[in-house]
Scaffold this motif. Structure first.
Motif, PDB file in Angstrom:
ATOM      1  N   LEU A  26      17.598  30.035  65.827  1.00 61.14           N
ATOM      2  CA  LEU A  26      18.981  29.865  66.255  1.00 61.14           C
ATOM      3  C   LEU A  26      19.772  31.166  66.179  1.00 61.14           C
ATOM      4  O   LEU A  26      20.710  31.375  66.946  1.00 61.14           O
ATOM      5  N   TRP A  27      19.405  32.038  65.265  1.00 59.62           N
ATOM      6  CA  TRP A  27      20.094  33.325  65.142  1.00 59.62           C
ATOM      7  C   TRP A  27      20.001  34.114  66.442  1.00 59.62           C
ATOM      8  O   TRP A  27      20.949  34.782  66.856  1.00 59.62           O
ATOM      9  N   SER A  28      18.855  34.036  67.106  1.00 55.78           N
ATOM     10  CA  SER A  28      18.692  34.736  68.385  1.00 55.78           C
ATOM     11  C   SER A  28      19.185  33.907  69.567  1.00 55.78           C
ATOM     12  O   SER A  28      19.642  34.454  70.559  1.00 55.78           O
ATOM     13  N   LEU A  29      19.107  32.595  69.450  1.00 51.74           N
ATOM     14  CA  LEU A  29      19.373  31.724  70.590  1.00 51.74           C
ATOM     15  C   LEU A  29      20.864  31.473  70.818  1.00 51.74           C
ATOM     16  O   LEU A  29      21.367  31.598  71.936  1.00 51.74           O
ATOM     17  N   VAL A  30      21.573  31.104  69.760  1.00 55.60           N
ATOM     18  CA  VAL A  30      22.939  30.596  69.905  1.00 55.60           C
ATOM     19  C   VAL A  30      23.911  31.668  70.394  1.00 55.60           C
ATOM     20  O   VAL A  30      24.824  31.386  71.174  1.00 55.60           O
ATOM     21  N   GLY A  31      23.724  32.925  69.968  1.00 55.85           N
ATOM     22  CA  GLY A  31      24.655  33.970  70.368  1.00 55.85           C
ATOM     23  C   GLY A  31      24.354  34.619  71.690  1.00 55.85           C
ATOM     24  O   GLY A  31      25.177  35.369  72.224  1.00 55.85           O
ATOM     25  N   ASP A  32      23.190  34.353  72.262  1.00 51.04           N
ATOM     26  CA  ASP A  32      22.795  34.933  73.534  1.00 51.04           C
ATOM     27  C   ASP A  32      23.656  34.342  74.651  1.00 51.04           C
ATOM     28  O   ASP A  32      23.936  33.137  74.662  1.00 51.04           O
ATOM     29  N   VAL A  33      24.066  35.172  75.598  1.00 46.72           N
ATOM     30  CA  VAL A  33      24.942  34.676  76.670  1.00 46.72           C
ATOM     31  C   VAL A  33      24.286  33.576  77.483  1.00 46.72           C
ATOM     32  O   VAL A  33      24.979  32.772  78.120  1.00 46.72           O
ATOM     33  N   ARG A  34      22.966  33.487  77.465  1.00 44.75           N
ATOM     34  CA  ARG A  34      22.292  32.441  78.230  1.00 44.75           C
ATOM     35  C   ARG A  34      22.602  31.044  77.706  1.00 44.75           C
ATOM     36  O   ARG A  34      22.457  30.060  78.444  1.00 44.75           O
ATOM     37  N   THR A  35      23.009  30.982  76.437  1.00 45.34           N
ATOM     38  CA  THR A  35      23.317  29.659  75.890  1.00 45.34           C
ATOM     39  C   THR A  35      24.491  29.016  76.617  1.00 45.34           C
ATOM     40  O   THR A  35      24.602  27.793  76.668  1.00 45.34           O
ATOM     41  N   VAL A  36      25.383  29.836  77.181  1.00 37.44           N
ATOM     42  CA  VAL A  36      26.534  29.293  77.906  1.00 37.44           C
ATOM     43  C   VAL A  36      26.080  28.463  79.101  1.00 37.44           C
ATOM     44  O   VAL A  36      26.732  27.487  79.488  1.00 37.44           O
ATOM     45  N   LEU A  37      24.943  28.828  79.690  1.00 37.31           N
ATOM     46  CA  LEU A  37      24.441  28.092  80.849  1.00 37.31           C
ATOM     47  C   LEU A  37      23.924  26.706  80.473  1.00 37.31           C
ATOM     48  O   LEU A  37      23.974  25.781  81.293  1.00 37.31           O
ATOM     49  N   SER A  38      23.416  26.555  79.251  1.00 32.39           N
ATOM     50  CA  SER A  38      22.813  25.277  78.860  1.00 32.39           C
ATOM     51  C   SER A  38      23.792  24.333  78.173  1.00 32.39           C
ATOM     52  O   SER A  38      23.522  23.125  78.077  1.00 32.39           O
TER      53      SER A  38
END
Length: 344
Positions: free
Chosen positions: A75-87
């Protein structure tokens, strides 16, 4: 925890001075006071760091505050990545597919009148769950306070309350299958070990939000039967789901960002609004797991699947090579920077 030594050091003791006259009693009292102060200082020096901080629940004993997932985790890498905004829109749509959640949003949310502000606030809260450190648990308490008054009746006339354990747990549970499915398009698919780690970390986030272990499946093997049962028996295409996937509904002009950008958006909004609504529908349905998509009766064609795969290839090629200031959201960037500084 640390509260014990601090409360007990030097307390409850009756000062006893040496025998003798007044001077002896005064000297004894002074020596006793010095001894008490030294004991307190020693006890403070030996107190371990208060992480997690103990909190009292009702009249029960102290318990440790939940802590967010650790740096370096999935989650440390996933949640802050801008790609999370798409999902995130897909996760939101799956949440409000529960009749109680959909009714709560329909009755109490400002998603119609202030969608952009609500989105910014929700994204900031979501980032705190992982990157907030000591603030994560406080954010969880704030959200529970916010939801205490959210109650009413759903479309079937059944009473609901936002903090009903099963309802509150479903809102959180939807994140795992959406993250897992979206990663296949937007990033590198998770290995089985990473999927287990993701679920374990998502449980930790649930504790930050105040979800009890007994209200959430504790393993992946327990999660999938629960998830399928919810799809078969609970979720439906609620009013809010239909509004989220419409391509001709109202949507206010964005009111965030620099003045020049807002002015341009206002001028071009008659053209941009339909395009944005089509993109939102495309991402919601495409990044929603197929079994959830089927349960809600949301159509998805082979041509749309091919378009989503092409979009995913572009995203996977571009985002990983972006500089950190563009790849990660602000709170995530700051947390990552502070973590690196702490390690040095």
């Amino acid at each position: 925890m640390a509260a014990g030594p601090l409360r007990s050091a030097g307390c409850g003791r009756r000062p006893v001075g040496p025998p003798g006259g007044g001077a002896g009693r005064i000297m004894g009292k002074r020596m006793n006071t010095v001894r008490m102060v030294m004991e307190r200082m020693n006890s403070v020096r030996t107190v371990p760091p208060r992480d997690p901080r103990p909190v009292r629940t009702g009249t029960g004993p102290l318990r440790a505050e939940p802590v967010p997932p650790p740096p370096g985790g999935v989650l440390w890498s996933l949640v802050g990545d801008v790609r999370t905004v798409l999902s995130l829109p897909a996760a939101l749509a799956l949440q409000v597919a529960h009749p109680a959640v959909g009714a709560g949003v329909d009755d109490h949310s400002v998603f119609r009148t202030d969608p952009w502000g609500r989105g910014v606030r929700s994204l900031a809260s979501y980032q705190l769950w992982v990157y907030g450190g000591a603030r994560a648990a406080e954010e969880g308490r704030r959200l529970r306070r916010l939801h205490r008054t959210i109650r009413g009746a759903d479309a079937h006339g059944r009473p609901y309350h936002a903090l009903t354990p099963a309802t509150y747990a479903w809102v959180h549970a939807t994140g795992y299958p959406v993250f897992r499915h979206a990663q296949r398009y937007l990033g590198r698919p998770f290995t089985p070990a990473q999927e287990r780690q993701l679920y374990a970390e998502w449980l930790r986030v649930g504790r930050v939000l105040g979800i009890r272990d007994r209200d959430m499946p504790q393993t992946i093997e327990e999660f999938w039967p629960y998830y399928r049962r919810m799809l078969d028996m609970e979720v439906e295409q609620t009013v809010v789901v239909r509004e989220l996937v419409t391509v001709d509904g109202p949507l206010p002009v964005p009111d965030r960002g620099p003045v020049w950008l807002r002015m341009l958006l206002r001028i071009g909004w008659p053209v941009l609004r339909p395009a944005f609504l089509r993109l939102r529908r495309f991402l919601i349905i495409g990044l929603m797991p197929p079994d959830a998509r089927h349960a809600l009766g949301l159509p998805w064609t082979d041509a749309q699947e091919r378009r989503l795969r092409r979009l995913g290839r572009v995203v996977r090629a571009v985002v990983p090579v972006l500089p950190e200031r563009l790849r990660y959201l602000p709170l995530a960037r700051r947390a990552r920077r502070e973590h690196r500084a702490g390690r040095r």
